[in-house]
Design an enzyme around this catalytic site. Sequence first.
Site, mmCIF file in Angstrom:
data_model
loop_
_atom_site.group_PDB
_atom_site.id
_atom_site.type_symbol
_atom_site.label_atom_id
_atom_site.label_comp_id
_atom_site.label_asym_id
_atom_site.label_seq_id
_atom_site.Cartn_x
_atom_site.Cartn_y
_atom_site.Cartn_z
ATOM 1 N N ARG A 1 17.031 -8.670 0.814
ATOM 2 C CA ARG A 1 17.669 -7.457 -0.630
ATOM 3 C C ARG A 1 18.255 -6.831 0.924
ATOM 4 O O ARG A 1 19.006 -5.783 0.020
ATOM 5 C CB ARG A 1 16.642 -6.460 -1.232
ATOM 6 C CG ARG A 1 16.149 -7.901 -2.564
ATOM 7 C CD ARG A 1 15.197 -7.714 -3.204
ATOM 8 N NE ARG A 1 13.573 -6.300 -2.859
ATOM 9 C CZ ARG A 1 13.235 -8.081 -2.457
ATOM 10 N NH1 ARG A 1 13.181 -8.859 -2.771
ATOM 11 N NH2 ARG A 1 11.503 -7.489 -1.921
ATOM 12 N N GLU B 1 2.999 -6.253 2.158
ATOM 13 C CA GLU B 1 2.613 -5.198 0.817
ATOM 14 C C GLU B 1 2.438 -6.500 0.522
ATOM 15 O O GLU B 1 0.735 -6.688 -0.203
ATOM 16 C CB GLU B 1 3.362 -4.806 0.618
ATOM 17 C CG GLU B 1 2.384 -4.110 -0.463
ATOM 18 C CD GLU B 1 3.671 -3.525 -2.142
ATOM 19 O OE1 GLU B 1 4.641 -3.239 -1.705
ATOM 20 O OE2 GLU B 1 2.895 -2.425 -2.420
HETATM 21 P P1 AMP Z 1 6.790 -3.522 4.365
HETATM 22 O O1 AMP Z 1 7.238 -4.840 5.621
HETATM 23 O O2 AMP Z 1 5.159 -3.608 3.737
HETATM 24 O O3 AMP Z 1 7.257 -2.496 4.587
HETATM 25 O O4 AMP Z 1 7.819 -4.440 3.425
HETATM 26 C C1 AMP Z 1 8.988 -4.309 3.007
HETATM 27 C C2 AMP Z 1 9.578 -5.819 2.400
HETATM 28 O O5 AMP Z 1 9.341 -6.126 1.395
HETATM 29 C C3 AMP Z 1 11.122 -4.949 1.885
HETATM 30 O O6 AMP Z 1 11.732 -6.062 2.749
HETATM 31 C C4 AMP Z 1 10.543 -5.023 0.780
HETATM 32 O O7 AMP Z 1 11.908 -5.745 0.262
HETATM 33 C C5 AMP Z 1 9.953 -5.714 0.231
HETATM 34 N N1 AMP Z 1 8.548 -4.491 -0.806
HETATM 35 C C6 AMP Z 1 7.959 -4.644 -0.330
HETATM 36 N N2 AMP Z 1 6.646 -3.662 -0.882
HETATM 37 C C7 AMP Z 1 8.120 -3.263 -1.634
HETATM 38 C C8 AMP Z 1 8.354 -3.416 -3.651
HETATM 39 N N3 AMP Z 1 7.141 -2.179 -3.864
HETATM 40 N N4 AMP Z 1 9.306 -3.219 -4.519
HETATM 41 C C9 AMP Z 1 10.345 -4.093 -3.921
HETATM 42 N N5 AMP Z 1 10.180 -4.520 -2.439
HETATM 43 C C10 AMP Z 1 9.053 -4.652 -2.152
#
Ligand code: AMP
Length: 168
Positions: free
Chosen positions: A57, A94
């Site tokens: 995305r 996450e």
């Molecule tokens: P993080 O590494 O935890 O910062 O997660 C970021 C990545 O996971 C990004 O590429 C986002 O597209 C995806 N992502 C994580 N949490 C969400 C969420 N609640 N909604 C949409 N995409 C998320």
Amino acid sequence: MNLETFIRDIPNFPKPGILFKDITPLLNSPEAFAHCLEELVSKTPDTIDKVIGIEARGFFFGTAIAQKLSAGFIPVRKKGKLPYTTISENYSLEYGDDALEIHEDAVRKGDRVLIHDDVLATGGTAKAVVNLVERLGGTVVQCNFLIELEFLNGRKQLNSPILSVLKY
Ligand code: AMP
């Protein structure tokens, strides 16, 4: 413009307990897309050589930002997707663990790099991309996101300036 109306919350996707921020309504509105793009490019440091979009995305706005800034675009992709020689970083997000890769010749020593993704959650993904850029000799001058989930403190993982259009 009330951008929050273009973000759709999907509970328990892709796993129980995750509130997924769906940006497809925003992509579907040329006005909302243009508004976000303007926000993202108007507050960037001078002179960006490369813009990185993180699979998948981060590609939607990443290429548009790169064009607006007259910078090159670099895709960072999940393991095994890029065809040429890559370097790789493991990361946790996450909802799981994975590895991200970049072509070894995409960033040149001394390049000033902007990293873009749709959502900053725990920051593990963006941090892994910062590591890839630094291993290739580039400098991350900004990380920008459409959405920042502030309660997950992803900012703490990143030393570079951060810009997010929407905060939750
Ligand atoms: P993080 O590494 O935890 O910062 O997660 C970021 C990545 O996971 C990004 O590429 C986002 O597209 C995806 N992502 C994580 N949490 C969400 C969420 N609640 N909604 C949409 N995409 C998320």
